[in-house]
Design a protein around this motif. Structure first.
Motif, PDB file in Angstrom:
ATOM      1  N   THR A   1       0.893  -1.300  -0.174  1.00 28.33           N
ATOM      2  CA  THR A   1       0.118  -0.022   0.116  1.00 28.33           C
ATOM      3  C   THR A   1       0.970   1.140  -0.258  1.00 28.33           C
ATOM      4  OG1 THR A   1      -1.772  -1.009   1.204  1.00 28.33           O
ATOM      5  CG2 THR A   1      -1.820   1.033   1.193  1.00 28.33           C
ATOM      6  N   LEU A   2       2.021   1.351   0.693  1.00 25.84           N
ATOM      7  CA  LEU A   2       2.760   2.405   0.818  1.00 25.84           C
ATOM      8  C   LEU A   2       3.471   2.550  -0.457  1.00 25.84           C
ATOM      9  CD1 LEU A   2       4.049   4.533   2.526  1.00 25.84           C
ATOM     10  CD2 LEU A   2       6.157   2.696   3.185  1.00 25.84           C
ATOM     11  N   LEU A   3       3.938   1.649  -1.095  1.00 21.53           N
ATOM     12  CA  LEU A   3       4.406   1.726  -2.658  1.00 21.53           C
ATOM     13  C   LEU A   3       3.640   2.397  -3.569  1.00 21.53           C
ATOM     14  CD1 LEU A   3       6.979  -1.570  -2.778  1.00 21.53           C
ATOM     15  CD2 LEU A   3       7.382   0.782  -2.397  1.00 21.53           C
ATOM     16  N   LYS A   4       2.368   1.834  -3.479  1.00 12.58           N
ATOM     17  CA  LYS A   4       1.060   2.319  -4.309  1.00 12.58           C
ATOM     18  C   LYS A   4       1.063   3.911  -4.047  1.00 12.58           C
ATOM     19  CE  LYS A   4      -1.243  -1.983  -5.180  1.00 12.58           C
ATOM     20  NZ  LYS A   4      -2.789  -2.571  -4.763  1.00 12.58           N
ATOM     21  N   ASP A   5       0.925   4.282  -2.790  1.00  8.64           N
ATOM     22  CA  ASP A   5       0.808   5.714  -2.604  1.00  8.64           C
ATOM     23  C   ASP A   5       2.084   6.621  -3.071  1.00  8.64           C
ATOM     24  OD1 ASP A   5      -1.757   5.176  -1.335  1.00  8.64           O
ATOM     25  OD2 ASP A   5      -0.717   5.085   0.826  1.00  8.64           O
ATOM     26  N   VAL A   6       3.131   5.833  -3.162  1.00  8.84           N
ATOM     27  CA  VAL A   6       4.448   6.601  -3.456  1.00  8.84           C
ATOM     28  C   VAL A   6       4.095   6.760  -5.034  1.00  8.84           C
ATOM     29  CG1 VAL A   6       6.767   6.543  -3.930  1.00  8.84           C
ATOM     30  CG2 VAL A   6       5.769   5.741  -1.661  1.00  8.84           C
ATOM     31  N   PHE A   7       3.906   5.655  -5.586  1.00 11.44           N
ATOM     32  CA  PHE A   7       3.767   5.842  -7.123  1.00 11.44           C
ATOM     33  C   PHE A   7       2.668   6.750  -7.593  1.00 11.44           C
ATOM     34  CE2 PHE A   7       5.705   1.284  -7.132  1.00 11.44           C
ATOM     35  CZ  PHE A   7       6.841   1.928  -7.603  1.00 11.44           C
ATOM     36  N   LYS A   8       1.748   6.747  -6.868  1.00  6.12           N
ATOM     37  CA  LYS A   8       0.472   7.868  -7.142  1.00  6.12           C
ATOM     38  C   LYS A   8       0.913   9.038  -6.907  1.00  6.12           C
ATOM     39  CE  LYS A   8      -3.631   4.927  -6.144  1.00  6.12           C
ATOM     40  NZ  LYS A   8      -4.885   4.759  -4.949  1.00  6.12           N
ATOM     41  N   ALA A   9       1.849   9.517  -6.242  1.00  2.32           N
ATOM     42  CA  ALA A   9       2.508  10.676  -5.672  1.00  2.32           C
ATOM     43  C   ALA A   9       3.452  11.081  -6.806  1.00  2.32           C
ATOM     44  CB  ALA A   9       3.119  10.656  -4.348  1.00  2.32           C
ATOM     45  N   PHE A  10       4.198  10.120  -7.315  1.00  2.00           N
ATOM     46  CA  PHE A  10       5.034  10.384  -8.557  1.00  2.00           C
ATOM     47  C   PHE A  10       4.220  10.734  -9.672  1.00  2.00           C
ATOM     48  CE2 PHE A  10       8.520   8.554  -5.998  1.00  2.00           C
ATOM     49  CZ  PHE A  10       9.479   9.465  -5.876  1.00  2.00           C
ATOM     50  N   LYS A  11       3.433  10.136  -9.805  1.00  3.74           N
ATOM     51  CA  LYS A  11       2.408  10.343 -11.258  1.00  3.74           C
ATOM     52  C   LYS A  11       1.804  11.428 -11.156  1.00  3.74           C
ATOM     53  CE  LYS A  11      -1.306   7.949 -13.775  1.00  3.74           C
ATOM     54  NZ  LYS A  11      -2.092   6.873 -13.865  1.00  3.74           N
ATOM     55  N   PHE A  12       1.173  11.896  -9.881  1.00  2.00           N
ATOM     56  CA  PHE A  12       0.731  13.246  -9.668  1.00  2.00           C
ATOM     57  C   PHE A  12       1.562  14.491 -10.115  1.00  2.00           C
ATOM     58  CE2 PHE A  12      -0.002  16.914  -7.021  1.00  2.00           C
ATOM     59  CZ  PHE A  12      -1.367  17.433  -7.872  1.00  2.00           C
ATOM     60  N   VAL A  13       2.705  14.155  -9.558  1.00  2.00           N
ATOM     61  CA  VAL A  13       3.890  15.203  -9.879  1.00  2.00           C
ATOM     62  C   VAL A  13       4.273  15.201 -11.330  1.00  2.00           C
ATOM     63  CG1 VAL A  13       5.973  15.965  -9.439  1.00  2.00           C
ATOM     64  CG2 VAL A  13       4.779  15.160  -7.461  1.00  2.00           C
ATOM     65  N   GLU A  14       4.214  14.047 -11.753  1.00  2.00           N
ATOM     66  CA  GLU A  14       4.512  14.168 -13.276  1.00  2.00           C
ATOM     67  C   GLU A  14       3.414  14.609 -13.964  1.00  2.00           C
ATOM     68  OE1 GLU A  14       5.709  10.599 -16.647  1.00  2.00           O
ATOM     69  OE2 GLU A  14       4.942   9.858 -14.757  1.00  2.00           O
ATOM     70  N   GLU A  15       2.214  14.317 -13.743  1.00  2.29           N
ATOM     71  CA  GLU A  15       1.179  15.152 -14.621  1.00  2.29           C
ATOM     72  C   GLU A  15       1.197  16.541 -14.477  1.00  2.29           C
ATOM     73  OE1 GLU A  15      -2.382  13.061 -12.952  1.00  2.29           O
ATOM     74  OE2 GLU A  15      -2.147  11.324 -14.423  1.00  2.29           O
TER      75      GLU A  15
END
Length: 335
Positions: A3-17
């Motif tokens: 779950t922690l890794l998924k949240d980190v990836f979501k955060a990176f995706k948000f920053v990327e967008e």
């Protein structure tokens, strides 16, 4: 852990967008774009801050042209219309920039003329494309289509009427600054003017005249020999009128309405002495055909006193009302 890794990836995706969106907005897709013009305007203003004289003015002028062109380009790519009209919101923004450029100054960027001409310039900017046909590389002037002419005329005429109303507001505001006593009048019968401020019951300048005049009159009468005061009262019209003019010129110098105030006395003989009424009379426009005036009454009576030689004499004693009275109508006739 997953779950922690998924949240980190979501955060990176948000920053990327977010980065992609900012990049799309700020980075010009090609040299010939609105972003290039906006950057040129910023660059011009930055460079102009290091220049002086006419070189600075030329660079700043170019900066304004880049800003107006770039803003107009950006806001007309996907225009949002002003509700009820075919005027793009971009034309309103561009019209404001053109008005500031044409009528503003370094000391007063948004001046009265900037606001007044804003609607008309926005309407003209909206109508300009109707007089041009062709592409970016091959354009020529044309007469608008017959179906489009009425809406152009209505839009421009409506904006001209709006500019006239805005100018009317500034004119009224200027009059109220120069003639503040008008605020004490009633606008209930006016078709065009509506007072949005609480009505001032007593004109302040009329009160100021009497408040400043009272101590001067008291100084010329108090503790003076009674016979001398009676002679002063016989010539009260000229004396009070002259003192009143001096008070008006000194205390109302910054107002245009100083010419619309007049000071007159009224002297009434009583059993115990005299009543001296000081009147500040408004002779300017008024909703009351008979105008109005303010009055401050002073009672003048003889009293016994002793002079420096020890002899008993009769001198004048004067006592004036604390407040000025506002009276609607013509002042009483001279006695």
């Amino acid at each position: 852990m997953d779950t922690l890794l998924k949240d980190v990836f979501k955060a990176f995706k948000f920053v990327e967008e977010l980065y992609a969106g900012v990049k799309k907005l700020l980075v010009p897709p090609k040299a010939y774009s609105w972003q290039t013009l906006i950057y040129l305007s910023v660059f011009s203003w930055f460079i102009s801050s290091f220049a002086t004289g006419y070189i600075r003015d030329i660079i700043a002028f170019c900066g304004w042209l880049f800003l107006i062109t770039g803003t107009s380009w950006y806001t007309t790519e996907d225009p949002l219309r002003v509700p009820g009209t075919f005027m793009p919101v971009g034309a309103v923004i561009t019209g404001f920039l053109v008005s500031v450029f044409a009528f503003g100054s370094p000391e007063n960027v948004i001046s009265e003329r900037t606001i007044v001409f804003w609607p008309v310039l926005s309407a003209l900017i909206t109508a300009i494309p109707e007089f041009i046909e062709g592409s970016d590389t091959d354009a020529k002037a044309r007469i608008p289509k017959s179906a489009d002419r009425p809406k152009i005329i209505i839009l421009v005429a409506s904006c001209m009427v709006l500019s006239c109303w805005i100018q009317f507001y500034f004119v009224l505001d200027s009059w109220l600054q120069e003639y503040p006593s008008l605020q004490a009048d009633s606008f209930k019968r006016s078709t065009f003017v509506v007072s949005t401020q609480p009505i001032i019951k007593v004109p302040r300048n009329g009160v100021v005249i009497l408040e400043k005049l009272q101590p001067i009159v008291e100084e010329q009468i108090a503790e003076r020999p009674w016979s001398e005061v009676e002679r002063w009262l016989l010539d009260a019209k000229q004396r009070v009128g002259s003192l009143g003019n001096q008070v008006i010129q000194k205390n109302l110098a910054k107002y245009e309405e100083k010419e619309l105030w007049r000071v007159e006395p009224r002297v009434v003989n009583t059993k115990s002495g005299y009543i001296l009424d000081l009147l500040s009379i408004w002779i300017g426009p008024s909703s009351n055909p008979r105008g109005y005036y303010l009055k401050k009454s002073c009672r003048i009576e003889p009293v016994a006193a002793t002079n420096n030689s020890g002899n008993k004499i009769t001198v004048a004693e004067i006592e004036c009302d604390r407040l000025s009275k506002f009276i609607a109508g013509s002042p009483p006739p001279q006695q």
